[in-house]
Motif scaffolding. Sequence first.
Motif, PDB file in Angstrom:
ATOM      1  N   GLY A  21     -11.299  25.368 -19.111  1.00 26.32           N
ATOM      2  CA  GLY A  21     -11.404  26.302 -18.160  1.00 26.32           C
ATOM      3  C   GLY A  21     -12.898  26.669 -17.658  1.00 26.32           C
ATOM      4  O   GLY A  21     -13.169  27.819 -17.216  1.00 26.32           O
ATOM      5  N   GLY A  23     -15.349  24.777 -16.511  1.00 25.55           N
ATOM      6  CA  GLY A  23     -15.776  24.078 -15.394  1.00 25.55           C
ATOM      7  C   GLY A  23     -16.433  22.808 -15.630  1.00 25.55           C
ATOM      8  O   GLY A  23     -17.238  21.959 -14.899  1.00 25.55           O
ATOM      9  N   LYS A  24     -16.076  22.030 -16.863  1.00 24.52           N
ATOM     10  CA  LYS A  24     -16.294  20.764 -17.154  1.00 24.52           C
ATOM     11  C   LYS A  24     -15.716  19.813 -16.019  1.00 24.52           C
ATOM     12  O   LYS A  24     -16.615  18.953 -15.432  1.00 24.52           O
ATOM     13  CB  LYS A  24     -15.486  20.105 -18.439  1.00 24.52           C
ATOM     14  CG  LYS A  24     -16.049  20.940 -19.583  1.00 24.52           C
ATOM     15  CD  LYS A  24     -15.330  20.298 -20.799  1.00 24.52           C
ATOM     16  CE  LYS A  24     -13.910  20.701 -21.060  1.00 24.52           C
ATOM     17  NZ  LYS A  24     -13.830  22.302 -21.177  1.00 24.52           N
ATOM     18  N   THR A  25     -14.479  19.747 -15.677  1.00 27.50           N
ATOM     19  CA  THR A  25     -13.977  18.801 -14.692  1.00 27.50           C
ATOM     20  C   THR A  25     -14.340  19.075 -13.346  1.00 27.50           C
ATOM     21  O   THR A  25     -14.917  17.947 -12.570  1.00 27.50           O
ATOM     22  CB  THR A  25     -12.278  19.019 -14.737  1.00 27.50           C
ATOM     23  OG1 THR A  25     -11.992  18.717 -15.850  1.00 27.50           O
ATOM     24  CG2 THR A  25     -11.766  17.936 -13.712  1.00 27.50           C
ATOM     25  N   THR A  26     -14.699  20.171 -12.943  1.00 31.92           N
ATOM     26  CA  THR A  26     -15.180  20.648 -11.688  1.00 31.92           C
ATOM     27  C   THR A  26     -16.839  20.038 -11.613  1.00 31.92           C
ATOM     28  O   THR A  26     -17.080  19.616 -10.466  1.00 31.92           O
ATOM     29  CB  THR A  26     -15.356  22.017 -11.428  1.00 31.92           C
ATOM     30  OG1 THR A  26     -13.923  22.525 -11.667  1.00 31.92           O
ATOM     31  CG2 THR A  26     -15.801  22.478 -10.001  1.00 31.92           C
ATOM     32  N   PRO A 225     -22.376  28.905  -8.463  1.00 28.32           N
ATOM     33  CA  PRO A 225     -21.678  30.304  -8.137  1.00 28.32           C
ATOM     34  C   PRO A 225     -20.156  30.274  -8.262  1.00 28.32           C
ATOM     35  O   PRO A 225     -19.605  29.016  -7.878  1.00 28.32           O
ATOM     36  CB  PRO A 225     -22.232  30.662  -6.866  1.00 28.32           C
ATOM     37  CG  PRO A 225     -22.351  29.077  -6.131  1.00 28.32           C
ATOM     38  CD  PRO A 225     -22.937  28.293  -7.173  1.00 28.32           C
ATOM     39  N   ASN A 227     -16.927  30.149  -6.443  1.00 27.55           N
ATOM     40  CA  ASN A 227     -16.925  29.783  -4.861  1.00 27.55           C
ATOM     41  C   ASN A 227     -15.462  29.446  -4.728  1.00 27.55           C
ATOM     42  O   ASN A 227     -15.132  28.309  -5.287  1.00 27.55           O
ATOM     43  CB  ASN A 227     -17.972  28.963  -4.580  1.00 27.55           C
ATOM     44  CG  ASN A 227     -17.684  28.560  -2.993  1.00 27.55           C
ATOM     45  OD1 ASN A 227     -17.940  27.226  -2.746  1.00 27.55           O
ATOM     46  ND2 ASN A 227     -17.665  29.553  -2.242  1.00 27.55           N
TER      47      ASN A 227
HETATM   48  P1  ADP Z   1     -12.567  22.730 -17.523  1.00 30.26           P
HETATM   49  O1  ADP Z   1     -12.496  21.179 -17.047  1.00 30.26           O
HETATM   50  O2  ADP Z   1     -13.657  23.104 -18.413  1.00 30.26           O
HETATM   51  O3  ADP Z   1     -11.108  22.703 -18.267  1.00 30.26           O
HETATM   52  P2  ADP Z   1     -12.219  23.299 -14.564  1.00 30.26           P
HETATM   53  O4  ADP Z   1     -13.382  22.416 -13.719  1.00 30.26           O
HETATM   54  O5  ADP Z   1     -10.948  22.681 -14.512  1.00 30.26           O
HETATM   55  O6  ADP Z   1     -12.752  23.355 -16.269  1.00 30.26           O
HETATM   56  O7  ADP Z   1     -12.103  24.737 -14.144  1.00 30.26           O
HETATM   57  C1  ADP Z   1     -11.289  25.778 -14.394  1.00 30.26           C
HETATM   58  C2  ADP Z   1     -10.563  26.405 -13.215  1.00 30.26           C
HETATM   59  O8  ADP Z   1     -11.789  27.050 -12.498  1.00 30.26           O
HETATM   60  C3  ADP Z   1     -10.231  25.454 -12.264  1.00 30.26           C
HETATM   61  O9  ADP Z   1      -9.281  26.015 -11.831  1.00 30.26           O
HETATM   62  C4  ADP Z   1     -11.342  25.271 -11.312  1.00 30.26           C
HETATM   63  O10 ADP Z   1     -10.988  24.958  -9.975  1.00 30.26           O
HETATM   64  C5  ADP Z   1     -12.018  26.770 -11.390  1.00 30.26           C
HETATM   65  N1  ADP Z   1     -13.569  26.698 -10.914  1.00 30.26           N
HETATM   66  C6  ADP Z   1     -14.470  26.008 -11.625  1.00 30.26           C
HETATM   67  N2  ADP Z   1     -15.600  26.090 -11.193  1.00 30.26           N
HETATM   68  C7  ADP Z   1     -15.432  26.954 -10.187  1.00 30.26           C
HETATM   69  C8  ADP Z   1     -16.357  27.564  -9.265  1.00 30.26           C
HETATM   70  N3  ADP Z   1     -17.734  27.517  -9.214  1.00 30.26           N
HETATM   71  N4  ADP Z   1     -15.887  28.538  -8.441  1.00 30.26           N
HETATM   72  C9  ADP Z   1     -14.633  28.993  -8.432  1.00 30.26           C
HETATM   73  N5  ADP Z   1     -13.620  28.255  -9.212  1.00 30.26           N
HETATM   74  C10 ADP Z   1     -14.130  27.274 -10.040  1.00 30.26           C
END
Ligand code: ADP
Length: 269
Positions: A21, A23-26, A225, A227
């Motif tokens: 959680g 932000g890796k995948t994002t 940010p 967002n």
């Molecule tokens: P990970 O892959 O590290 O487990 P994710 O990329 O899945 O993390 O992100 C975890 C959660 O946070 C998801 O629900 C994603 O949509 C949310 N998220 C990630 N980056 C942002 C951002 N910049 N603003 C708002 N929500 C975010």
Amino acid sequence: MSDPTRPKGPKIIAIANQKGGVGKTTTAINLAAALTEQGSRVLVVDLDPQGNASTGLGIEMDAREYTTYDLLLDDASLDDVILPTEKDGMSIIPATVDLSSADIELIANEKRSFLLHDALRQPAMDKFNWDFILIDCPPSLNLLTVNAMIAAHSVLIPLQSEFFALEGLSQLMLTVREVRQSANAGLRIEGVVLTMYDARNNLSQQVEQDARDNLGELVFDTKIPRNVRVSEAPSFAQPVLDYDPASKGAEAYRTLAKELVAKNLRTAA
Ligand code: ADP
Ligand code: MG
């Protein structure tokens, strides 16, 4: 984009942090989209059994006939596993929950740590002409993540701007050091990117300060940010760059892509 230090082959970046959680995948999805917009050819490798990168890029379950699992453990061909996305120049090797058993099956395999390396660096990859391969790692320092670090040129670490963010980092850095000593001497830290940053929140500022004090130049200038458009985009099976191109999140990932490319040109000079 061309990089004179790599006359042949893409730059391979593992996006890793054993915390979930953060932000890796994002970052994998949107950095890939931003690099693609800016003219690169990008392959995303979904290395997380949760398959969130695959879902976020619109790959339906029944389209995931061949996956990262088949690439690693069944010698599937690149033509079978690489799927195009909606974005021209951007493809993905998808994952399903099958991959969760790979971690265990890998233990019995003699070449267990090098399977992703051998798959991504095979000569048959050349014809695709990727500039970047971004590997979306699982939230663990398991054999899959080690495979990613051995396959990669560098590790990009998303750091969530919240309390305890820096806590797991020393363990991650230790793993990077171990991989360097054992299997991939050239492995670099691409950088640490602050995610879900909220400028109005003192805690975000504190995490940023701590990160910059402790990690110095490793921390990207660009911050992502918090967002809401970023978090909505996956349920529309799109990068935020397409879902809401003018959003703050989309802009931040474009800036991050530029910073990454500039950094790579600088180190290549
Ligand atoms: P990970 O892959 O590290 O487990 P994710 O990329 O899945 O993390 O992100 C975890 C959660 O946070 C998801 O629900 C994603 O949509 C949310 N998220 C990630 N980056 C942002 C951002 N910049 N603003 C708002 N929500 C975010
Ligand atoms: Mg993830």
